[in-house]
Design a protein around this motif. Structure first.
Motif: not given
Length: 138
Positions: A75-101
């Motif tokens: 949840x924190x990473x999703x909100x942080x990624x949204x705030x920092x990038x403003x992107x709606x690309x699901x692949x960006x979120x998938x890459x960020x979330x899976x790599x950090x987890x």
């Protein structure tokens, strides 16, 4: 104000350093969190002799604590990624979330077990008299 006695060790440093919940002196793990040999948990406390696995399958309950960690991280990473990038690309979120987890999985494993021992085990309490050096350790 309730003062901590001189011979008592504080709880938070013992949790952060993964120490025994009963004496707060002995290590719970043999090696560092990020190690090529993996995380090897000791069978019992080298200081007071407490057996860490209270019963067979005891640490299965740590999965629930780990699950709470992962949900909070995602949840924190999703909100942080949204705030920092403003992107709606699901692949960006998938890459960020899976790599950090993946990077935080050793942390989740270790501290889910440490918190289970320190906070969520009924009848397991800190005993300040065990914090002193035992005769065979001097």
């Amino acid at each position: 104000m309730n003062k901590v006695k001189e011979n008592e060790l504080k709880m938070w440093p013992s949790i952060v350093h993964a120490r025994c919940p009963r004496c707060r002196v002995g290590k719970i793990y043999e090696n560092p969190m990020y190690s090529l040999t993996g995380q090897k948990m000791l069978k019992k406390c080298p200081h007071c002799g407490m057996i860490y696995e209270r019963e067979p399958g005891y640490f299965y309950a740590a999965m629930y604590v780990s699950y709470a960690f992962i949900v909070a991280e995602l949840v924190s990473l999703s909100v942080g990624t949204s705030v920092l990038t403003g992107s709606t690309n699901p692949w960006l979120y998938t890459a960020v979330l899976l790599s950090v987890v993946a990077v935080l999985s050793p942390f989740n494993l270790r501290y889910s077990r440490v918190l289970l021992l320190h906070w969520f085990t009924p009848g397991l309490h800190y005993r300040p008299e065990l914090s002193k050096h035992l005769p065979h350790q001097q």
